[in-house]
Design an enzyme around this catalytic site. Structure first.
Site, PDB file in Angstrom:
ATOM      1  CG  ASP A  12     -51.292  14.481  -0.754  1.00 32.08           C
ATOM      2  OD1 ASP A  12     -51.307  15.342   0.143  1.00 32.08           O
ATOM      3  OD2 ASP A  12     -50.238  13.986  -1.206  1.00 32.08           O
ATOM      4  CB  SER A  46     -52.513  19.656   1.558  1.00 33.17           C
ATOM      5  OG  SER A  46     -51.142  19.817   1.791  1.00 33.17           O
ATOM      6  CB  ALA A  47     -49.775  18.100   5.873  1.00 34.20           C
ATOM      7  CE  LYS A 201     -53.936  14.671   3.584  1.00 30.21           C
ATOM      8  NZ  LYS A 201     -53.065  14.607   2.404  1.00 30.21           N
ATOM      9  CG  ASP A 224     -47.617  11.058  -1.653  1.00 28.05           C
ATOM     10  OD1 ASP A 224     -46.396  11.175  -1.456  1.00 28.05           O
ATOM     11  OD2 ASP A 224     -48.439  11.871  -1.184  1.00 28.05           O
ATOM     12  CG  ASN A 227     -50.347  12.613   5.232  1.00 23.99           C
ATOM     13  OD1 ASN A 227     -49.762  11.978   4.368  1.00 23.99           O
ATOM     14  ND2 ASN A 227     -50.464  13.930   5.174  1.00 23.99           N
TER      15      ASN A 227
END
Length: 279
Positions: A12, A46-47, A201, A224, A227
């Site tokens: 992430d 990542s988002a 993910k 962390d 998600n």
């Protein structure tokens, strides 16, 4: 602690390789360089959109795929700045439109961010949009929403940003809609993400495992937030940051230091130390 044979590291970005000042440290950069020198790919998930990931990838010297929108859009990136799609799982447009209209009409102070492939569109600019531009290094394109949606664009993600209390209320309102193909989740306390329900993910991990022709047991995943839980649970060695949510820590095989104390670099060093046993 026995670490499985790692052949791929997936990480992430926000809250993981970036510290609370939204920067990565020299220690992280050096660890990634050592990892790549050892022949192990380091992939970012990542988002964020691909455009908000590519500058970080470039600074780290990465040419590996980018798994954007929590795995909903995976691309290769070239030196010329072009993106080559490897995988795409967009939202159902009808459901996306329902949620957008709900937010626009009932939560006017919440920023509505619409992501389609590599582009970012907003129906109105506000302080939340400006803040996200600073964090990501991107510039949102303001559109006339009715005209934009009339084209029925391919939407990969909707991001709602606002005060935590408002986001909680919006999340409750969305829960009352009949949505068969979509899912929502928090990526921060005041960030509500909306994607296709198949996106996660863990899905990104599966696609990347196939890309590199390995198995999930050969993957280390670092994250962390909630998600990140699915990929941490699916990886051979799941690592939660010291600043991670309890859900992350519960699923992790190991909890490292937080993002202000080089936790991701420490996790990578564990792999590098174990390489002779892996070979």
């Amino acid at each position: 602690m026995t670490i499985p044979a790692i052949r791929l590291v997936i990480s992430d970005i926000d809250g993981t390789i970036l510290n609370s000042q939204h920067q990565f440290t020299l220690g992280l950069k050096q660890a990634v360089a050592q990892l790549q020198a050892a022949g192990l790919p380091f992939v970012l998930t990542s988002a964020r959109s691909p455009k908000a990931m590519v500058s970080i990838a470039t600074e780290l010297g990465l040419t590996t795929p980018l798994a954007a929108y929590n795995g909903g859009y995976i691309v290769n990136h070239t030196d010329s700045g072009a993106f080559e799609p490897l995988f795409s799982q967009p939202l159902d447009f009808t459901e996306a439109n329902k949620v957008i209209q709900l937010a626009i009409h009932n939560f006017p102070n919440v920023a509505v961010n619409i992501y389609a492939a590599t582009d970012w569109f907003v129906p109105a600019r506000n302080s939340w949009v400006a803040q996200e531009e600073v964090i990501t290094g991107m510039t949102a394109e303001e559109v006339v929403l009715s005209e934009f949606l009339a084209q029925q664009p391919t939407i990969h993600k909707i991001l709602f940003i606002g005060e935590e209390e408002e986001i909680t209320s919006l999340e409750g309102a969305i829960s009352k809609l009949v949505l068969m193909e979509s899912a929502k989740y928090r990526s921060k306390d005041n960030y509500l993400e909306f994607t296709n329900k198949l996106v996660s993910k863990e899905l990104a991990l599966q696609k990347l495992v196939a890309h590199y022709q390995i198995v999930p047991e050969n993957v280390m995943a670092i994250g962390d937030h909630d998600n990140d839980v699915s990929m941490i649970a699916a990886a051979g060695w799941g690592v939660a940051m010291g600043n991670a949510t309890e859900a992350c820590k519960e699923k992790a095989d190991w909890v490292t230091a937080d993002n202000d104390h080089d936790g991701a670099a420490l996790a990578i060093q564990k792999i590098l130390e174990d390489l002779p046993a892996n070979d």
